[in-house]
Design an enzyme around this catalytic site. Structure first.
Site, PDB file in Angstrom:
ATOM      1  N   HIS A  85       0.871  -1.366  -0.009  1.00 49.43           N
ATOM      2  CA  HIS A  85       0.085  -0.068   0.239  1.00 49.43           C
ATOM      3  C   HIS A  85       0.739   1.068   0.028  1.00 49.43           C
ATOM      4  CE1 HIS A  85      -3.395  -2.830   0.747  1.00 49.43           C
ATOM      5  NE2 HIS A  85      -2.513  -3.083   2.190  1.00 49.43           N
ATOM      6  N   HIS A 129       4.147  10.975   6.240  1.00 46.71           N
ATOM      7  CA  HIS A 129       3.447  10.734   7.803  1.00 46.71           C
ATOM      8  C   HIS A 129       4.432   9.916   8.499  1.00 46.71           C
ATOM      9  CE1 HIS A 129      -0.898  10.648   6.374  1.00 46.71           C
ATOM     10  NE2 HIS A 129      -0.479  12.110   6.777  1.00 46.71           N
TER      11      HIS A 129
HETATM   12 ZN   LIG Z   1      -0.323   7.902   6.180  1.00 50.71          ZN
END
Ligand SMILES: [Zn+2]
Length: 245
Positions: A85, A129
């Site tokens: 992913h 992130h």
């Molecule tokens: Zn993320």
């Protein structure tokens, strides 16, 4: 058979709530974001949650946050994981950051193209992130936007080693997350969720206002593996966003 074996291996290596090994969801069609909540009872929060991430941040009349982000990162060994992913850089001893007065340990950083959060409707081609965890298990994410420009040295190291198929490799040398932070750590903060199944809530986001740069070649290098791995934005449902200057 082969697939379930790989899932097991990846599950065993994943940390806390990240179901890195579940390859039954994606970003398009029947297994795309609109259907995540229907794919498994464990993913129900993806459709029922009221504090989901990412969001489109409206910058007008936000509340003031006072606590500055205090990073204390260091170079660390670890693994680069292609989980089907995204690419995740998991570092075993990279220090952490003090966020709103709480100490968090750095766990991993991973990437989205295009960037997941938006600001007044504007999106960036890429974001990182940086995922952290406090001693009592709370998750906090620092989000960094990237625009096209000069080459980023951290990505140079990480992307050169990332597996092109699902799997993981030990990092040669060490990687320091500091190289992904802009000089100004002014941020927007909101409460949200994991942006991938199981979409668990209670994650605090610190989205940095200042974008960083990466080269066009680096952007293309990532997009070759993941041309689109951003979840669409969600309504605020009354959530308050705060900011620092
Ligand atoms: Zn993320």
């Amino acid at each position: 058979m082969k697939k379930s074996f790989l899932s097991l291996v990846l599950l065993a290596s994943s940390t806390v709530v990240f179901s890195a090994g579940d390859s039954h969801w994606g970003y398009e069609g029947k297994t795309g974001p609109d259907n995540w909540g229907n794919l498994s009872p464990e993913f129900a929060t993806c459709k029922l949650g009221q504090q989901q991430a990412p969001i489109d941040i409206p910058t007008k009349s936000l509340g003031k946050a006072t606590a500055a982000i205090k990073p204390a990162y260091k170079a660390s060994a670890g693994e680069i994981i292609n989980n089907g992913h995204t690419i995740q850089v998991a570092l075993s001893d990279a220090g952490g950051a003090n966020l709103s007065g709480v100490d968090y340990k750095f766990l991993q950083m991973h990437f989205h193209a295009p960037g997941e959060e938006k600001v007044d409707g504007k999106s960036y081609p890429f974001n990182a992130h940086l995922v952290h965890q406090s001693a009592d298990g709370k998750l906090a994410v620092i989000g960094v936007f990237f625009k096209e420009g000069t080459e980023n040295p951290v990505f140079k190291e990480a992307f050169a080693q990332m597996p092109s198929a699902e799997g993981k490799v030990a990092i040669k040398g060490k990687i320091d997350p500091s190289g992904l932070l802009p000089k100004s750590l002014a941020y927007y903060s909101y409460t949200g969720s994991l942006t991938t199944p199981p979409c668990s809530e209670g994650v605090t986001f610190y989205i940095l206002k200042t974008p960083m740069e990466m080269s066009k070649a680096q952007l293309e290098q990532f997009r070759k593996l993941y041309p689109m791995n951003a979840r669409p934005t969600f309504p605020l449902n009354g959530r308050k966003i705060t900011e620092t200057n």
